[in-house]
Design an enzyme around this catalytic site. Sequence first.
Site, PDB file in Angstrom:
ATOM      1  N   TYR A 160      18.520  22.762  62.414  1.00 55.21           N
ATOM      2  CA  TYR A 160      18.516  23.818  63.420  1.00 55.21           C
ATOM      3  C   TYR A 160      17.323  23.653  64.372  1.00 55.21           C
ATOM      4  CZ  TYR A 160      22.074  26.406  60.747  1.00 55.21           C
ATOM      5  OH  TYR A 160      23.223  26.789  60.100  1.00 55.21           O
ATOM      6  N   SER A 180      29.985  32.561  60.966  1.00 51.00           N
ATOM      7  CA  SER A 180      30.747  32.963  62.147  1.00 51.00           C
ATOM      8  C   SER A 180      31.662  34.146  61.852  1.00 51.00           C
ATOM      9  CB  SER A 180      31.562  31.787  62.709  1.00 51.00           C
ATOM     10  OG  SER A 180      32.029  32.065  64.021  1.00 51.00           O
ATOM     11  N   GLY A 215      34.054  40.623  68.557  1.00 57.52           N
ATOM     12  CA  GLY A 215      32.987  41.550  68.909  1.00 57.52           C
ATOM     13  C   GLY A 215      33.271  42.406  70.115  1.00 57.52           C
TER      14      GLY A 215
END
Length: 330
Positions: A53, A216, A224
């Site tokens: 990341y 996810s 959303g």
Amino acid sequence: MKYTQLGRTGLKVSRLVLGTMNFGPQTDEADSHAIMDAALDAGINFFDTANVYGWGENKGRTETIIGNWFAKDPAHRDKVVLATKVYGNMAADGDAWPNHDKLSALNIRRAVDASLKRLQTDHIDVYQFHHVDRRTPFEEIWQAIDVLVQQGKILYVGSSNFPGYKIAQANEIAARRGGTIGLVSEQCLYNLAERRAEMEVIPAAQEYGLGVIPWSPLHGGLLGGVIKKEVEGGRRAGGRAADALANTTLRAQVQAYEDLLDKHGVEPGEAALAWLLTRPGVTGPIVGPRTAEQLASALRAVELELSDELLTGLDEIFPGPGPSPEAFAW
């Protein structure tokens, strides 16, 4: 905050998992630290990251941000169940070198030491395989893990993006070798719009006592309230959500989903998280807030009770595959 056991272990973790993938690429260090402060204050004790990341030239940046947060207040480390991952090549893009990725004993040893340094800690609570390695036998992987456990560098091991048969294979080999607990968690793509994990992955996880950690949970923002935001604020969807909305059938499903939740007075993103918390085998979904406001919305989902009528309506809009193996057999 509510807590549960991580799979068959004695480890207690929060029903929400703080995902940190945005720390660095989209959220600067100061704001990332503020989000971690707020998450810990709210009772979230399970933090998830990965060595890659930060991405590209900044691989490892996210772990470094977390490590700097631990350094600011050592008490933070004692309160956090820390999970990171190994698999991807950590060399700068274009500079890949043999044995600097995947799950060989050599790379696992190298990667865990590098993660510990960036995270500024002496151990990782849950060390996760980010992907299956089709070339390295599990006998070699478990031997490397056993050494790290004996050294006190890691405590538990989890998988991510594993198919059901690999979960079974990994834990059967661990059992034959003896002396290792095997996989205790599986992190997989799972949400209302993407329920294929119910076919094999989740049944395998339940059979072998793995906690399921969905990533996810809003399907890249699709769940959303994306259509409502598009209509009211002119904010167009991007990434996975944009690709999905290009499919007219899926767009109609999302519209029906938003209409149903509007009827019940429930926010779409919070409903999507709350739905996952009702699913068998799920430990807690990963929430990856870019802002404090997004974290606050996720926290409300833990207390949200979905009615039977609403749950039935969600299943009608986004039907799952059905029980395994009947879903693909007779």
